[in-house]
Design a protein around this motif. Structure first.
Motif, PDB file in Angstrom:
ATOM      1  N   ASN A  95      86.549  39.475 111.558  1.00  0.00           N
ATOM      2  CA  ASN A  95      87.209  38.880 110.291  1.00  0.00           C
ATOM      3  C   ASN A  95      87.778  40.041 109.574  1.00  0.00           C
ATOM      4  O   ASN A  95      88.260  39.861 108.405  1.00  0.00           O
ATOM      5  N   ARG A  96      88.153  41.218 110.146  1.00  0.00           N
ATOM      6  CA  ARG A  96      88.874  42.242 109.456  1.00  0.00           C
ATOM      7  C   ARG A  96      89.818  42.811 110.144  1.00  0.00           C
ATOM      8  O   ARG A  96      89.772  42.774 111.253  1.00  0.00           O
ATOM      9  N   ILE A  97      90.707  43.328 109.471  1.00  0.00           N
ATOM     10  CA  ILE A  97      91.927  43.907 110.180  1.00  0.00           C
ATOM     11  C   ILE A  97      92.005  45.371 109.963  1.00  0.00           C
ATOM     12  O   ILE A  97      91.397  45.689 109.107  1.00  0.00           O
ATOM     13  N   ASN A  98      92.863  46.089 110.659  1.00  0.00           N
ATOM     14  CA  ASN A  98      93.229  47.447 110.597  1.00  0.00           C
ATOM     15  C   ASN A  98      93.127  47.829 109.127  1.00  0.00           C
ATOM     16  O   ASN A  98      94.264  47.498 108.712  1.00  0.00           O
ATOM     17  N   PRO A  99      92.235  48.645 108.604  1.00  0.00           N
ATOM     18  CA  PRO A  99      92.513  49.111 107.269  1.00  0.00           C
ATOM     19  C   PRO A  99      93.899  49.727 106.642  1.00  0.00           C
ATOM     20  O   PRO A  99      94.325  49.521 105.863  1.00  0.00           O
ATOM     21  N   MET A 100      94.464  50.325 107.942  1.00  0.00           N
ATOM     22  CA  MET A 100      95.852  50.820 107.615  1.00  0.00           C
ATOM     23  C   MET A 100      96.749  49.872 107.243  1.00  0.00           C
ATOM     24  O   MET A 100      97.685  50.272 106.449  1.00  0.00           O
ATOM     25  N   CYS A 101      96.457  48.649 107.650  1.00  0.00           N
ATOM     26  CA  CYS A 101      97.787  47.617 107.062  1.00  0.00           C
ATOM     27  C   CYS A 101      97.602  46.808 105.961  1.00  0.00           C
ATOM     28  O   CYS A 101      98.385  46.041 105.590  1.00  0.00           O
ATOM     29  N   VAL A 102      96.230  46.919 105.420  1.00  0.00           N
ATOM     30  CA  VAL A 102      95.986  46.223 104.223  1.00  0.00           C
ATOM     31  C   VAL A 102      96.654  46.934 103.208  1.00  0.00           C
ATOM     32  O   VAL A 102      97.036  48.168 102.805  1.00  0.00           O
ATOM     33  N   GLY A 103      97.337  45.775 102.146  1.00  0.00           N
ATOM     34  CA  GLY A 103      98.280  46.260 101.074  1.00  0.00           C
ATOM     35  C   GLY A 103      99.826  46.994 101.329  1.00  0.00           C
ATOM     36  O   GLY A 103     100.081  47.586 100.545  1.00  0.00           O
ATOM     37  N   LYS A 104      99.977  46.420 102.616  1.00  0.00           N
ATOM     38  CA  LYS A 104     101.451  46.955 102.925  1.00  0.00           C
ATOM     39  C   LYS A 104     102.309  45.920 102.878  1.00  0.00           C
ATOM     40  O   LYS A 104     102.073  44.862 103.285  1.00  0.00           O
ATOM     41  N   ASP A 105     103.729  46.170 102.730  1.00  0.00           N
ATOM     42  CA  ASP A 105     104.589  45.172 102.701  1.00  0.00           C
ATOM     43  C   ASP A 105     105.165  44.641 104.117  1.00  0.00           C
ATOM     44  O   ASP A 105     104.594  45.193 105.204  1.00  0.00           O
ATOM     45  N   ALA A 106     105.908  43.614 104.139  1.00  0.00           N
ATOM     46  CA  ALA A 106     106.259  42.771 105.510  1.00  0.00           C
ATOM     47  C   ALA A 106     107.142  44.149 106.269  1.00  0.00           C
ATOM     48  O   ALA A 106     107.066  44.061 107.307  1.00  0.00           O
ATOM     49  N   LEU A 107     107.984  44.699 105.568  1.00  0.00           N
ATOM     50  CA  LEU A 107     109.202  45.895 106.203  1.00  0.00           C
ATOM     51  C   LEU A 107     108.115  46.759 106.832  1.00  0.00           C
ATOM     52  O   LEU A 107     108.513  47.125 107.882  1.00  0.00           O
ATOM     53  N   ALA A 144     103.910  37.376  99.145  1.00  0.00           N
ATOM     54  CA  ALA A 144     104.440  38.968  99.229  1.00  0.00           C
ATOM     55  C   ALA A 144     103.954  39.622  97.804  1.00  0.00           C
ATOM     56  O   ALA A 144     104.251  40.814  97.844  1.00  0.00           O
ATOM     57  N   TYR A 145     103.529  39.133  96.903  1.00  0.00           N
ATOM     58  CA  TYR A 145     103.147  39.642  95.516  1.00  0.00           C
ATOM     59  C   TYR A 145     102.188  40.574  95.771  1.00  0.00           C
ATOM     60  O   TYR A 145     100.997  40.551  96.313  1.00  0.00           O
ATOM     61  N   ASP A 146     102.554  41.991  95.242  1.00  0.00           N
ATOM     62  CA  ASP A 146     101.431  43.153  95.596  1.00  0.00           C
ATOM     63  C   ASP A 146     100.948  43.077  97.062  1.00  0.00           C
ATOM     64  O   ASP A 146      99.843  43.575  97.051  1.00  0.00           O
ATOM     65  N   CYS A 147     101.767  42.798  97.919  1.00  0.00           N
ATOM     66  CA  CYS A 147     101.616  43.172  99.111  1.00  0.00           C
ATOM     67  C   CYS A 147     100.363  42.064  99.696  1.00  0.00           C
ATOM     68  O   CYS A 147      99.718  42.569 100.548  1.00  0.00           O
TER      69      CYS A 147
END
Length: 479
Positions: free
Chosen positions: A295-307, A243-246
């Protein structure tokens, strides 16, 4: 109105930056280590009060990660880095013998461009330039398109501090007019000595620039909990780390493997510590949001927290949720959760024993060719030894959070945010990259005869001393 060709402007700027850096490096390579150390010391001292402002700008610009976590990380990292750099001798006289003969000399490489990532821009700039100065090199920043404002802000302040304390002008540079052609012009220049690739990997994959490349990208880290581990401590470390720094740090745990006999305990502790286990329906919703592809996910989801992820995927979770967990019964080629995910999502696998877990770890590392680190929680030295000997990784983290321990924080690894990715098939090094990796060592040879003759003199002197001592003892005995 005059039109400006952005590509030509970028190409011209790239050429000027490289030429200026080359000339400045000719000056700085004559500096002694003590001169470089003064600049680095002043830099780390004077930049510290600016960190909160830089981090706020970074998160606002990139929309990646957590400001609070970044500030805590930078404070901890700066303290550890300062202590480590003080002990390093990178350039000049490295080793000499008892007679005063120099045996090894550290030599800077020259001009080194740095391909920066969007995530943790501030920390990566700070570390890259600090080790570049420490090792007497000229460094040129190539910003990520997503963090150009932050890069320029941090760079200008660091440049100001360093030049005020004796670094030649032009030794630090940064591209302002960023285009693909300008970047490629710089990376193909004959005046650069090495490429430091922390981000923008497309440039490295696109061509061979005939220069050594240190790859320092992120990776998807498997973590194994073996039955002898302190399970409570292990689970707390894994959830906190993921969870650290998403989930943006380069060796954050992504695949959790546990032995079947402790599975129930691990599940319970995960839930207690803020993990939400996804149902099949929730998995489909999350994957629809993540949309993993190549091997890549939606850039919008990168660095976002679980909530944030749960809300966007329309999944109901507790407000204390820190990570989202998908329990997988087996791994297959099309498993979307095997893709690298820079967000707090864990894939949970069960194995009957540590030997199967060992094989699963290897497969997870090799399947997508994106793992440079392995973590394990165990008190069994035989198991630890087996994992250490067989895993195709550059570092293995034992009984600690992989995200921070891999950076050398509260661990025996060198302090670094650049984790060599040789074991992922990229770059020339698998280790934690430090200032010494930006130098080469000149070794000095002396004739064997001179060493032999010197030894002969020492032996003769020793014989004389022994005879004198015998005479003195004989006189004493006679009395």
């Amino acid at each position: 109105m005059q039109q400006i060709d952005e590509d030509l402007l970028s190409i011209q700027e790239a050429r000027i930056l490289v030429e200026t850096a080359r000339d400045a490096q000719q000056l700085v390579k004559e500096y002694e280590q003590k001169n470089l150390d003064v600049i680095v010391k002043k830099l780390l001292e004077e930049i510290k009060p600016e960190m909160s402002r830089f981090v706020a700008t970074e998160v606002n610009e990139t929309n990646l990660g957590c400001s609070k976590d970044k500030e805590v990380l930078i404070d901890q990292f700066l303290e550890a880095l300062t202590g480590e750099l003080n002990q390093q001798q990178c350039v000049g006289n490295l080793v000499e013998d008892s007679a005063g003969n120099i045996l090894q000399v550290g030599v800077p490489l020259g001009v080194i461009p740095i391909l920066l990532p969007a995530e943790n821009t501030t920390l990566n700039i700070l570390y890259s330039l600090a080790i570049g100065i420490k090792s007497g090199n000229a460094m040129i920043l190539i910003p990520h398109p997503q963090s150009k404002k932050t890069t320029q802000m941090v760079f200008q302040k660091m440049k100001e501090i360093c030049e005020a304390n004796g670094l030649p002008k032009g030794c630090l540079g940064c591209i302002s007019f960023l285009t693909d052609k300008g970047v490629k012009e710089m990376l193909s220049s004959q005046d650069i000595s090495m490429i430091l690739a922390i981000g923008n990997q497309n440039y490295i994959n696109a061509a061979n620039y005939q220069r050594p490349i240190i790859y320092g990208g992120s990776g998807a880290t498997p973590v194994f909990i073996e039955r002898s581990a302190n399970i409570k401590q292990a689970v707390e470390a894994i959830v906190t780390s993921r969870a650290y720094d998403c989930g943006l740090l380069p060796a954050t745990e992504q695949y959790l493997i546990a032995e079947g006999v402790i599975a129930s305990e691990v599940r319970g502790l995960l839930q207690t510590n803020g993990a939400h286990f996804l149902s099949k329906e929730e998995e489909y919703k999350l994957l629809a949001l993540l949309q993993p592809n190549n091997n890549r996910i939606n850039p919008m989801c990168v660095g976002k927290d679980a909530l944030w992820l749960a809300e966007k995927a329309q999944i109901s979770v507790a407000p204390t949720t820190k990570v989202l967990v998908s329990e997988q019964h087996y791994m297959h080629d099309e498993d979307p959760f095997a893709n690298e995910m820079k967000c707090p999502v864990l894939a949970f696998y069960l194995e009957p024993d540590w030997m199967h877990a060992c094989e699963k770890s290897i497969r997870l590392l090799k399947e997508k060719n994106n793992g440079h680190t392995l973590a394990i929680h165990s008190q069994n030295k035989s198991v630890l030894k087996e994992f250490a000997l067989k895993k195709p990784v550059g570092r293995m983290i034992v009984n600690a959070p992989a995200s921070t321990a891999s950076l050398g924080l509260e661990s025996t690894l060198p302090v670094s945010v650049i984790l060599g990715g040789y074991t992922t098939g990229r770059g020339i090094s698998a280790k934690n990259i430090t200032a010494k990796d930006l130098t080469y060592v000149r070794e000095i040879s002396y004739p064997v005869e001179s060493l032999t003759s010197t030894n002969g003199i020492d032996e003769a002197q020793s014989t004389v001393d022994t005879k004198v001592l015998e005479k003195i003892l004989k006189k004493i005995m006679e009395k």
